[in-house]
Design a protein around this motif. Structure first.
Motif, PDB file in Angstrom:
ATOM      1  N   ASP A 141       7.994  12.988  29.644  1.00 36.62           N
ATOM      2  CA  ASP A 141       7.355  11.722  29.998  1.00 36.62           C
ATOM      3  C   ASP A 141       5.967  11.985  30.558  1.00 36.62           C
ATOM      4  O   ASP A 141       5.598  13.119  30.873  1.00 36.62           O
ATOM      5  CB  ASP A 141       8.210  10.936  31.004  1.00 36.62           C
ATOM      6  CG  ASP A 141       8.572  11.768  32.230  1.00 36.62           C
ATOM      7  OD1 ASP A 141       7.761  12.612  32.649  1.00 36.62           O
ATOM      8  OD2 ASP A 141       9.672  11.579  32.771  1.00 36.62           O
ATOM      9  N   ILE A 149      13.106   9.221  19.794  1.00 40.34           N
ATOM     10  CA  ILE A 149      12.959   7.865  20.329  1.00 40.34           C
ATOM     11  C   ILE A 149      11.825   7.810  21.342  1.00 40.34           C
ATOM     12  O   ILE A 149      11.696   8.681  22.214  1.00 40.34           O
ATOM     13  CB  ILE A 149      14.285   7.409  20.987  1.00 40.34           C
ATOM     14  CG1 ILE A 149      15.421   7.452  19.946  1.00 40.34           C
ATOM     15  CG2 ILE A 149      14.150   6.021  21.577  1.00 40.34           C
ATOM     16  CD1 ILE A 149      16.788   7.205  20.542  1.00 40.34           C
ATOM     17  N   TRP A 150      10.994   6.768  21.207  1.00 35.35           N
ATOM     18  CA  TRP A 150       9.943   6.462  22.176  1.00 35.35           C
ATOM     19  C   TRP A 150      10.370   5.238  22.994  1.00 35.35           C
ATOM     20  O   TRP A 150      10.949   4.295  22.457  1.00 35.35           O
ATOM     21  CB  TRP A 150       8.636   6.096  21.487  1.00 35.35           C
ATOM     22  CG  TRP A 150       8.050   7.100  20.558  1.00 35.35           C
ATOM     23  CD1 TRP A 150       8.439   7.369  19.279  1.00 35.35           C
ATOM     24  CD2 TRP A 150       6.942   7.958  20.828  1.00 35.35           C
ATOM     25  NE1 TRP A 150       7.657   8.341  18.733  1.00 35.35           N
ATOM     26  CE2 TRP A 150       6.718   8.725  19.657  1.00 35.35           C
ATOM     27  CE3 TRP A 150       6.115   8.152  21.935  1.00 35.35           C
ATOM     28  CZ2 TRP A 150       5.699   9.658  19.576  1.00 35.35           C
ATOM     29  CZ3 TRP A 150       5.105   9.085  21.846  1.00 35.35           C
ATOM     30  CH2 TRP A 150       4.907   9.827  20.679  1.00 35.35           C
ATOM     31  N   THR A 151      10.045   5.243  24.274  1.00 39.91           N
ATOM     32  CA  THR A 151      10.182   4.042  25.098  1.00 39.91           C
ATOM     33  C   THR A 151       9.042   4.003  26.110  1.00 39.91           C
ATOM     34  O   THR A 151       8.481   5.051  26.473  1.00 39.91           O
ATOM     35  CB  THR A 151      11.520   4.017  25.874  1.00 39.91           C
ATOM     36  OG1 THR A 151      11.638   5.196  26.668  1.00 39.91           O
ATOM     37  CG2 THR A 151      12.702   3.904  24.931  1.00 39.91           C
ATOM     38  N   GLN A 209       8.024   2.300  29.980  1.00 45.40           N
ATOM     39  CA  GLN A 209       8.685   1.745  31.154  1.00 45.40           C
ATOM     40  C   GLN A 209       7.674   1.449  32.244  1.00 45.40           C
ATOM     41  O   GLN A 209       6.801   2.275  32.537  1.00 45.40           O
ATOM     42  CB  GLN A 209       9.734   2.729  31.691  1.00 45.40           C
ATOM     43  CG  GLN A 209      10.461   2.219  32.923  1.00 45.40           C
ATOM     44  CD  GLN A 209      11.640   3.082  33.298  1.00 45.40           C
ATOM     45  OE1 GLN A 209      12.336   3.587  32.416  1.00 45.40           O
ATOM     46  NE2 GLN A 209      11.868   3.257  34.586  1.00 45.40           N
ATOM     47  N   LYS A 226      11.829  -1.947  30.880  1.00 41.64           N
ATOM     48  CA  LYS A 226      11.823  -0.921  29.842  1.00 41.64           C
ATOM     49  C   LYS A 226      11.712  -1.571  28.473  1.00 41.64           C
ATOM     50  O   LYS A 226      12.344  -2.596  28.200  1.00 41.64           O
ATOM     51  CB  LYS A 226      13.102  -0.075  29.922  1.00 41.64           C
ATOM     52  CG  LYS A 226      13.087   1.175  29.070  1.00 41.64           C
ATOM     53  CD  LYS A 226      14.333   2.005  29.343  1.00 41.64           C
ATOM     54  CE  LYS A 226      14.307   3.314  28.558  1.00 41.64           C
ATOM     55  NZ  LYS A 226      15.505   4.146  28.834  1.00 41.64           N
ATOM     56  N   SER A 227      10.898  -0.981  27.604  1.00 43.07           N
ATOM     57  CA  SER A 227      10.702  -1.528  26.269  1.00 43.07           C
ATOM     58  C   SER A 227      11.907  -1.207  25.383  1.00 43.07           C
ATOM     59  O   SER A 227      12.799  -0.436  25.758  1.00 43.07           O
ATOM     60  CB  SER A 227       9.436  -0.939  25.635  1.00 43.07           C
ATOM     61  OG  SER A 227       9.634   0.422  25.301  1.00 43.07           O
ATOM     62  N   ARG A 228      11.922  -1.783  24.209  1.00 35.80           N
ATOM     63  CA  ARG A 228      12.955  -1.415  23.244  1.00 35.80           C
ATOM     64  C   ARG A 228      12.660  -0.006  22.719  1.00 35.80           C
ATOM     65  O   ARG A 228      11.570   0.536  22.918  1.00 35.80           O
ATOM     66  CB  ARG A 228      12.995  -2.418  22.090  1.00 35.80           C
ATOM     67  CG  ARG A 228      11.796  -2.375  21.154  1.00 35.80           C
ATOM     68  CD  ARG A 228      11.987  -3.370  20.013  1.00 35.80           C
ATOM     69  NE  ARG A 228      10.884  -3.352  19.067  1.00 35.80           N
ATOM     70  CZ  ARG A 228      10.838  -2.566  17.994  1.00 35.80           C
ATOM     71  NH1 ARG A 228      11.813  -1.711  17.764  1.00 35.80           N
ATOM     72  NH2 ARG A 228       9.813  -2.629  17.168  1.00 35.80           N
ATOM     73  N   GLU A 229      13.607   0.573  22.049  1.00 35.76           N
ATOM     74  CA  GLU A 229      13.458   1.935  21.542  1.00 35.76           C
ATOM     75  C   GLU A 229      12.763   1.922  20.183  1.00 35.76           C
ATOM     76  O   GLU A 229      13.099   1.131  19.305  1.00 35.76           O
ATOM     77  CB  GLU A 229      14.832   2.609  21.418  1.00 35.76           C
ATOM     78  CG  GLU A 229      15.517   2.807  22.765  1.00 35.76           C
ATOM     79  CD  GLU A 229      16.855   3.509  22.623  1.00 35.76           C
ATOM     80  OE1 GLU A 229      17.388   3.549  21.490  1.00 35.76           O
ATOM     81  OE2 GLU A 229      17.373   4.029  23.636  1.00 35.76           O
ATOM     82  N   TYR A 230      11.779   2.800  20.035  1.00 35.60           N
ATOM     83  CA  TYR A 230      11.061   2.972  18.777  1.00 35.60           C
ATOM     84  C   TYR A 230      11.432   4.345  18.199  1.00 35.60           C
ATOM     85  O   TYR A 230      11.270   5.365  18.870  1.00 35.60           O
ATOM     86  CB  TYR A 230       9.550   2.889  18.985  1.00 35.60           C
ATOM     87  CG  TYR A 230       9.075   1.535  19.463  1.00 35.60           C
ATOM     88  CD1 TYR A 230       8.685   0.557  18.555  1.00 35.60           C
ATOM     89  CD2 TYR A 230       9.046   1.228  20.820  1.00 35.60           C
ATOM     90  CE1 TYR A 230       8.259  -0.690  18.992  1.00 35.60           C
ATOM     91  CE2 TYR A 230       8.620  -0.017  21.267  1.00 35.60           C
ATOM     92  CZ  TYR A 230       8.231  -0.969  20.339  1.00 35.60           C
ATOM     93  OH  TYR A 230       7.814  -2.209  20.784  1.00 35.60           O
TER      94      TYR A 230
END
Length: 381
Positions: A27, A79-81, A83, A94-98
Protein backbone atom coordinates in the motif's frame (compact mmCIF):
# COMPACT_ATOMS: atom_id res chain seq x y z
CA UNK A 1 -12.43 -23.72 -2.84
CA UNK A 2 -13.87 -27.22 -3.20
CA UNK A 3 -17.15 -28.89 -2.34
CA UNK A 4 -16.84 -32.50 -1.13
CA UNK A 5 -19.05 -35.06 0.55
CA UNK A 6 -17.69 -36.02 3.96
CA UNK A 7 -18.75 -37.64 7.19
CA UNK A 8 -20.46 -40.90 7.96
CA UNK A 9 -23.95 -42.08 8.83
CA UNK A 10 -26.48 -39.37 9.65
CA UNK A 11 -23.77 -36.71 9.75
CA UNK A 12 -22.69 -37.31 6.16
CA UNK A 13 -23.17 -34.30 3.92
CA UNK A 14 -21.56 -31.77 1.60
CA UNK A 15 -18.90 -29.44 2.97
CA UNK A 16 -17.04 -26.51 1.46
CA UNK A 17 -13.33 -26.17 2.17
CA UNK A 18 -11.76 -22.86 1.22
CA UNK A 19 -8.16 -21.73 1.27
CA UNK A 20 -7.34 -18.06 0.59
CA UNK A 21 -3.68 -17.28 -0.08
CA UNK A 22 -2.45 -13.69 -0.40
CA UNK A 23 0.77 -13.65 -2.41
CA UNK A 24 1.56 -10.05 -1.48
CA UNK A 25 -0.08 -6.91 -0.15
CA UNK A 26 1.43 -3.46 -0.66
CA UNK A 27 0.00 0.00 0.00
CA UNK A 28 0.96 3.65 -0.31
CA UNK A 29 -0.47 6.79 1.25
CA UNK A 30 -1.46 9.29 -1.45
CA UNK A 31 -2.58 12.10 0.85
CA UNK A 32 -2.58 12.78 4.57
CA UNK A 33 -0.31 12.10 7.52
CA UNK A 34 1.84 9.01 7.80
CA UNK A 35 1.12 6.64 10.66
CA UNK A 36 3.63 6.18 13.46
CA UNK A 37 4.41 3.25 15.74
CA UNK A 38 5.06 5.51 18.75
CA UNK A 39 2.53 8.32 18.30
CA UNK A 40 -1.13 8.85 17.49
CA UNK A 41 -1.86 10.18 14.02
CA UNK A 42 -3.70 13.38 13.27
CA UNK A 43 -5.91 14.06 10.27
CA UNK A 44 -6.77 16.81 7.81
CA UNK A 45 -10.12 17.84 6.38
CA UNK A 46 -10.88 17.11 2.73
CA UNK A 47 -13.72 19.14 1.28
CA UNK A 48 -16.28 17.52 -1.00
CA UNK A 49 -15.19 17.60 -4.65
CA UNK A 50 -13.24 15.79 -7.34
CA UNK A 51 -9.61 14.95 -6.59
CA UNK A 52 -6.91 13.11 -8.52
CA UNK A 53 -3.92 11.50 -6.84
CA UNK A 54 -1.50 10.13 -9.45
CA UNK A 55 0.82 7.28 -8.53
CA UNK A 56 2.95 4.58 -10.17
CA UNK A 57 3.52 0.93 -9.40
CA UNK A 58 6.37 -1.31 -10.49
CA UNK A 59 6.52 -5.07 -10.23
CA UNK A 60 9.85 -6.59 -9.19
CA UNK A 61 11.84 -8.98 -11.34
CA UNK A 62 9.63 -11.82 -10.14
CA UNK A 63 7.17 -14.08 -11.95
CA UNK A 64 3.92 -14.32 -10.03
CA UNK A 65 1.21 -16.79 -11.16
CA UNK A 66 -0.93 -15.69 -14.14
CA UNK A 67 -4.50 -14.55 -13.57
CA UNK A 68 -7.11 -17.30 -13.84
CA UNK A 69 -10.78 -17.85 -13.04
CA UNK A 70 -11.17 -21.55 -13.76
CA UNK A 71 -11.96 -24.24 -12.74
CA UNK A 72 -14.91 -23.11 -10.63
CA UNK A 73 -13.77 -22.46 -7.08
CA UNK A 74 -10.17 -21.70 -8.07
CA UNK A 75 -9.04 -18.20 -9.01
CA UNK A 76 -5.90 -16.06 -9.05
CA UNK A 77 -6.68 -12.34 -9.02
CA UNK A 78 -4.65 -9.14 -8.73
CA UNK A 79 -6.86 -6.60 -7.01
CA UNK A 80 -6.68 -2.83 -6.55
CA UNK A 81 -8.65 -0.91 -3.92
CA UNK A 82 -8.63 2.66 -2.65
CA UNK A 83 -9.44 3.56 0.93
CA UNK A 84 -10.13 6.81 2.77
CA UNK A 85 -9.32 6.40 6.47
CA UNK A 86 -11.70 7.81 9.03
CA UNK A 87 -10.55 10.27 11.74
CA UNK A 88 -9.60 9.07 15.22
CA UNK A 89 -9.48 5.40 14.18
CA UNK A 90 -13.06 5.48 12.90
CA UNK A 91 -14.06 3.24 10.00
CA UNK A 92 -13.28 4.71 6.61
CA UNK A 93 -14.60 4.30 3.08
CA UNK A 94 -13.29 1.61 0.76
CA UNK A 95 -13.77 1.46 -3.00
CA UNK A 96 -14.93 -1.58 -4.92
CA UNK A 97 -12.30 -4.05 -6.08
CA UNK A 98 -10.67 -3.54 -9.48
CA UNK A 99 -9.15 -6.66 -11.02
CA UNK A 100 -6.10 -6.33 -13.28
CA UNK A 101 -5.10 -9.27 -15.52
CA UNK A 102 -1.49 -10.33 -15.00
CA UNK A 103 0.83 -12.58 -16.99
CA UNK A 104 4.37 -13.54 -16.01
CA UNK A 105 7.30 -13.11 -18.40
CA UNK A 106 8.41 -16.54 -19.62
CA UNK A 107 10.79 -17.17 -22.51
CA UNK A 108 10.16 -19.88 -25.07
CA UNK A 109 12.59 -22.78 -25.47
CA UNK A 110 15.06 -22.84 -28.40
CA UNK A 111 13.61 -24.24 -31.62
CA UNK A 112 13.95 -28.01 -31.65
CA UNK A 113 12.18 -30.60 -33.75
CA UNK A 114 10.52 -33.51 -32.01
CA UNK A 115 8.26 -36.38 -33.01
CA UNK A 116 5.10 -37.58 -31.31
CA UNK A 117 4.17 -41.24 -31.88
CA UNK A 118 1.14 -43.22 -30.77
CA UNK A 119 -1.01 -46.21 -31.62
CA UNK A 120 -4.72 -45.50 -31.88
CA UNK A 121 -6.94 -48.14 -30.31
CA UNK A 122 -10.50 -49.19 -31.21
CA UNK A 123 -12.63 -49.96 -28.17
CA UNK A 124 -9.43 -49.71 -26.09
CA UNK A 125 -8.52 -53.24 -27.22
CA UNK A 126 -7.62 -53.38 -30.92
CA UNK A 127 -5.06 -51.23 -32.74
CA UNK A 128 -6.60 -49.47 -35.72
CA UNK A 129 -4.04 -46.85 -36.82
CA UNK A 130 -0.56 -45.49 -36.21
CA UNK A 131 0.08 -41.77 -35.80
CA UNK A 132 3.35 -39.90 -36.18
CA UNK A 133 3.49 -36.12 -35.87
CA UNK A 134 6.59 -34.01 -36.48
CA UNK A 135 6.61 -30.67 -34.67
CA UNK A 136 9.23 -28.03 -35.37
CA UNK A 137 9.18 -26.45 -31.90
CA UNK A 138 8.57 -27.53 -28.32
CA UNK A 139 7.01 -24.27 -27.11
CA UNK A 140 5.02 -21.50 -28.74
CA UNK A 141 4.04 -17.90 -28.04
CA UNK A 142 0.77 -16.07 -28.70
CA UNK A 143 0.59 -14.58 -32.20
CA UNK A 144 3.09 -17.11 -33.51
CA UNK A 145 2.31 -19.47 -36.41
CA UNK A 146 1.94 -23.13 -35.50
CA UNK A 147 2.88 -25.80 -38.03
CA UNK A 148 3.30 -29.56 -37.84
CA UNK A 149 3.36 -32.57 -40.17
CA UNK A 150 0.75 -35.22 -39.37
CA UNK A 151 1.12 -38.78 -40.70
CA UNK A 152 -1.63 -41.36 -40.16
CA UNK A 153 -1.38 -45.00 -41.24
CA UNK A 154 -4.33 -47.40 -41.14
CA UNK A 155 -3.50 -50.88 -39.84
CA UNK A 156 -6.39 -52.64 -41.60
CA UNK A 157 -6.92 -53.11 -45.33
CA UNK A 158 -10.67 -52.47 -45.03
CA UNK A 159 -10.26 -49.19 -43.08
CA UNK A 160 -9.99 -45.69 -44.45
CA UNK A 161 -9.67 -42.31 -42.77
CA UNK A 162 -12.70 -40.10 -43.39
CA UNK A 163 -11.96 -36.92 -41.46
CA UNK A 164 -9.45 -35.25 -39.14
CA UNK A 165 -10.52 -32.56 -36.67
CA UNK A 166 -8.37 -30.79 -34.07
CA UNK A 167 -8.83 -28.66 -30.96
CA UNK A 168 -6.23 -26.44 -29.31
CA UNK A 169 -7.24 -26.76 -25.66
CA UNK A 170 -6.31 -25.00 -22.44
CA UNK A 171 -6.46 -27.11 -19.28
CA UNK A 172 -7.19 -25.39 -15.97
CA UNK A 173 -6.64 -27.68 -12.99
CA UNK A 174 -7.04 -27.08 -9.28
CA UNK A 175 -6.47 -29.29 -6.27
CA UNK A 176 -6.65 -29.04 -2.51
CA UNK A 177 -5.84 -31.45 0.31
CA UNK A 178 -8.87 -32.53 2.34
CA UNK A 179 -9.44 -35.13 5.05
CA UNK A 180 -9.98 -38.00 2.62
CA UNK A 181 -7.12 -37.19 0.25
CA UNK A 182 -6.83 -34.73 -2.65
CA UNK A 183 -9.86 -32.90 -4.06
CA UNK A 184 -9.40 -32.26 -7.80
CA UNK A 185 -11.23 -30.04 -10.29
CA UNK A 186 -10.55 -29.52 -13.99
CA UNK A 187 -11.89 -27.22 -16.67
CA UNK A 188 -10.95 -27.59 -20.34
CA UNK A 189 -11.44 -24.62 -22.65
CA UNK A 190 -11.26 -25.01 -26.43
CA UNK A 191 -9.29 -22.03 -27.73
CA UNK A 192 -9.23 -23.02 -31.43
CA UNK A 193 -10.95 -25.79 -33.34
CA UNK A 194 -10.69 -26.72 -36.99
CA UNK A 195 -10.37 -29.56 -39.48
CA UNK A 196 -7.53 -30.85 -41.60
CA UNK A 197 -8.46 -31.15 -45.30
CA UNK A 198 -7.50 -34.59 -46.64
CA UNK A 199 -5.79 -34.21 -49.98
CA UNK A 200 -7.38 -36.22 -52.82
CA UNK A 201 -4.06 -36.35 -54.65
CA UNK A 202 -2.53 -38.65 -52.06
CA UNK A 203 -1.36 -41.95 -53.57
CA UNK A 204 -3.14 -43.98 -50.86
CA UNK A 205 -5.89 -41.71 -49.51
CA UNK A 206 -7.65 -44.44 -47.58
CA UNK A 207 -4.74 -46.02 -45.70
CA UNK A 208 -1.98 -43.39 -45.54
CA UNK A 209 -2.52 -39.72 -44.76
CA UNK A 210 0.21 -37.09 -44.67
CA UNK A 211 -1.03 -33.54 -44.12
CA UNK A 212 0.24 -30.25 -42.70
CA UNK A 213 -1.61 -28.65 -39.80
CA UNK A 214 -1.34 -24.85 -39.59
CA UNK A 215 -2.91 -22.13 -37.44
CA UNK A 216 -1.90 -18.99 -35.56
CA UNK A 217 -1.70 -19.20 -31.77
CA UNK A 218 -4.17 -16.55 -30.52
CA UNK A 219 -3.45 -13.95 -27.85
CA UNK A 220 -6.91 -14.05 -26.27
CA UNK A 221 -7.37 -16.72 -23.58
CA UNK A 222 -3.74 -17.85 -23.93
CA UNK A 223 -1.49 -17.32 -20.90
CA UNK A 224 1.84 -19.05 -20.20
CA UNK A 225 1.93 -22.61 -18.91
CA UNK A 226 2.38 -22.32 -15.15
CA UNK A 227 2.04 -24.29 -11.92
CA UNK A 228 1.38 -23.15 -8.37
CA UNK A 229 0.74 -25.05 -5.18
CA UNK A 230 -2.97 -25.45 -5.97
CA UNK A 231 -3.35 -24.70 -9.69
CA UNK A 232 -1.89 -25.72 -13.03
CA UNK A 233 -2.37 -24.36 -16.55
CA UNK A 234 -1.22 -26.45 -19.48
CA UNK A 235 -2.14 -26.97 -23.14
CA UNK A 236 -2.69 -29.77 -25.61
CA UNK A 237 -3.59 -30.22 -29.28
CA UNK A 238 -6.34 -32.83 -29.45
CA UNK A 239 -7.08 -34.70 -32.69
CA UNK A 240 -10.36 -36.49 -33.41
CA UNK A 241 -10.03 -39.04 -36.21
CA UNK A 242 -13.01 -40.68 -37.92
CA UNK A 243 -12.16 -44.05 -39.48
CA UNK A 244 -14.53 -46.17 -41.61
CA UNK A 245 -14.03 -49.93 -41.43
CA UNK A 246 -15.70 -52.84 -43.21
CA UNK A 247 -16.62 -53.97 -46.73
CA UNK A 248 -20.32 -54.79 -46.96
CA UNK A 249 -21.29 -53.65 -43.48
CA UNK A 250 -19.34 -50.51 -42.62
CA UNK A 251 -18.87 -48.97 -39.20
CA UNK A 252 -17.40 -45.61 -38.24
CA UNK A 253 -14.97 -45.43 -35.34
CA UNK A 254 -13.86 -42.23 -33.66
CA UNK A 255 -10.44 -42.25 -32.03
CA UNK A 256 -8.59 -39.46 -30.26
CA UNK A 257 -5.08 -38.48 -29.23
CA UNK A 258 -3.56 -35.35 -27.73
CA UNK A 259 -0.14 -33.75 -28.26
CA UNK A 260 1.20 -31.74 -25.27
CA UNK A 261 2.31 -28.16 -25.96
CA UNK A 262 4.10 -25.53 -23.87
CA UNK A 263 3.06 -21.88 -24.07
CA UNK A 264 5.43 -19.00 -23.29
CA UNK A 265 4.92 -15.31 -24.03
CA UNK A 266 8.27 -14.21 -25.47
CA UNK A 267 10.34 -15.87 -28.22
CA UNK A 268 13.71 -17.32 -27.26
CA UNK A 269 15.65 -14.65 -29.19
CA UNK A 270 14.42 -12.04 -26.67
CA UNK A 271 16.74 -13.60 -24.12
CA UNK A 272 19.60 -11.30 -25.16
CA UNK A 273 17.44 -8.29 -26.01
CA UNK A 274 15.77 -7.60 -22.67
CA UNK A 275 18.03 -6.47 -19.79
CA UNK A 276 18.01 -8.52 -16.59
CA UNK A 277 15.72 -11.15 -18.09
CA UNK A 278 17.80 -14.01 -16.76
CA UNK A 279 17.57 -12.53 -13.24
CA UNK A 280 13.80 -13.15 -13.02
CA UNK A 281 12.88 -15.25 -9.98
CA UNK A 282 9.93 -17.47 -9.24
CA UNK A 283 7.59 -15.99 -6.63
CA UNK A 284 8.25 -18.92 -4.28
CA UNK A 285 11.95 -18.03 -4.16
CA UNK A 286 11.62 -14.26 -3.73
CA UNK A 287 10.41 -11.98 -0.93
CA UNK A 288 10.21 -8.90 -3.16
CA UNK A 289 6.82 -7.29 -3.65
CA UNK A 290 5.53 -4.56 -6.02
CA UNK A 291 6.42 -0.98 -5.06
CA UNK A 292 4.35 2.18 -5.26
CA UNK A 293 6.25 5.37 -6.05
CA UNK A 294 5.84 8.96 -7.22
CA UNK A 295 4.43 9.09 -10.75
CA UNK A 296 6.80 11.97 -11.54
CA UNK A 297 9.74 9.55 -11.40
CA UNK A 298 10.67 7.14 -14.16
CA UNK A 299 11.84 4.49 -11.71
CA UNK A 300 11.15 3.89 -8.00
CA UNK A 301 13.93 4.77 -5.55
CA UNK A 302 16.31 1.99 -4.65
CA UNK A 303 14.93 -0.04 -1.71
CA UNK A 304 16.53 0.77 1.62
CA UNK A 305 17.55 -1.72 4.27
CA UNK A 306 18.64 -5.33 4.20
CA UNK A 307 16.84 -8.59 3.45
CA UNK A 308 15.57 -10.36 6.55
CA UNK A 309 17.90 -13.30 5.88
CA UNK A 310 20.94 -11.10 6.60
CA UNK A 311 19.55 -9.10 9.49
CA UNK A 312 19.99 -11.77 12.19
CA UNK A 313 23.70 -12.46 11.62
CA UNK A 314 24.50 -8.73 11.33
CA UNK A 315 22.62 -7.88 14.53
CA UNK A 316 24.45 -10.61 16.42
CA UNK A 317 27.79 -9.34 15.10
CA UNK A 318 27.08 -5.78 16.30
CA UNK A 319 26.24 -6.80 19.87
CA UNK A 320 29.44 -7.10 21.91
CA UNK A 321 29.87 -10.14 24.14
CA UNK A 322 29.51 -9.28 27.86
CA UNK A 323 32.62 -9.64 29.99
CA UNK A 324 32.91 -12.76 32.13
CA UNK A 325 30.85 -12.72 35.36
CA UNK A 326 28.92 -9.66 34.20
CA UNK A 327 25.16 -9.47 33.70
CA UNK A 328 23.93 -9.28 30.06
CA UNK A 329 22.52 -5.94 28.89
CA UNK A 330 18.90 -5.13 29.52
CA UNK A 331 16.30 -5.06 26.76
CA UNK A 332 16.46 -1.29 26.18
CA UNK A 333 20.27 -1.16 26.12
CA UNK A 334 20.54 -3.13 22.88
CA UNK A 335 22.31 -1.02 20.23
CA UNK A 336 20.18 0.55 17.55
CA UNK A 337 20.96 -0.51 14.00
CA UNK A 338 21.96 2.25 11.58
CA UNK A 339 19.27 3.11 8.97
CA UNK A 340 21.11 1.36 6.14
CA UNK A 341 20.96 -1.89 8.15
CA UNK A 342 17.25 -1.77 8.93
CA UNK A 343 14.89 -4.40 7.58
CA UNK A 344 13.50 -3.63 4.13
CA UNK A 345 9.85 -4.16 3.26
CA UNK A 346 9.36 -7.72 2.02
CA UNK A 347 6.56 -9.85 0.66
CA UNK A 348 4.71 -11.82 3.31
CA UNK A 349 2.53 -14.63 2.03
CA UNK A 350 -0.35 -15.59 4.27
CA UNK A 351 -3.06 -18.23 4.06
CA UNK A 352 -6.51 -18.45 5.68
CA UNK A 353 -8.45 -21.75 5.91
CA UNK A 354 -12.25 -21.84 6.09
CA UNK A 355 -14.65 -24.79 6.37
CA UNK A 356 -18.45 -24.68 6.42
CA UNK A 357 -21.46 -26.83 5.49
CA UNK A 358 -22.47 -26.45 1.85
CA UNK A 359 -26.16 -26.21 2.72
CA UNK A 360 -27.15 -22.56 2.62
CA UNK A 361 -23.58 -21.39 1.92
CA UNK A 362 -22.98 -18.43 -0.39
CA UNK A 363 -22.32 -19.55 -4.01
CA UNK A 364 -22.61 -23.21 -2.96
CA UNK A 365 -24.93 -23.97 -5.87
CA UNK A 366 -22.38 -22.68 -8.40
CA UNK A 367 -19.59 -24.98 -7.23
CA UNK A 368 -19.53 -28.49 -8.66
CA UNK A 369 -18.53 -31.33 -6.37
CA UNK A 370 -14.82 -32.10 -6.67
CA UNK A 371 -13.43 -35.52 -7.47
CA UNK A 372 -11.57 -37.13 -4.55
CA UNK A 373 -8.34 -39.09 -4.98
CA UNK A 374 -8.41 -41.13 -1.73
CA UNK A 375 -5.22 -41.40 0.30
CA UNK A 376 -3.21 -38.97 -1.85
CA UNK A 377 -1.69 -36.14 0.21
CA UNK A 378 0.94 -34.86 -2.23
CA UNK A 379 0.89 -31.17 -3.15
CA UNK A 380 3.31 -31.57 -6.06
CA UNK A 381 1.93 -31.88 -9.58
Amino acid sequence: MVKVEEGGGDSRGEWIHQEITTFFETDWKLWGNDTSNYSQSGWDDLEAGHYEFPFALKFPNVNYPPSMEEPSGFAIRYIWTAQADGPALQSGTKSREYITPYRPIIISTPDKEWVYKSTLMKDKKHAIAEVQAKLYKQSYCPDEPFEMQLNLTSLHADAKILSIDYKFRKHHEGKMLVQQGTAFREHIRTVIHGSVPISSTSSHPSSLISETVRFDVPTRLVSPSFTTRHTRVHYGLQFIITIEQGHLFKNNHIVEFSIPLIIANLPHDHLLRIPDLTAIQNYRDSKECPLFFDSGLEEPPEPQGLPSDLLGPLTAALIPSPPQNEEPPSYFSLPNLPPQLELRKERKERTVYLTRPAKGAYHAGEIMEAAIIPGLFDEDW
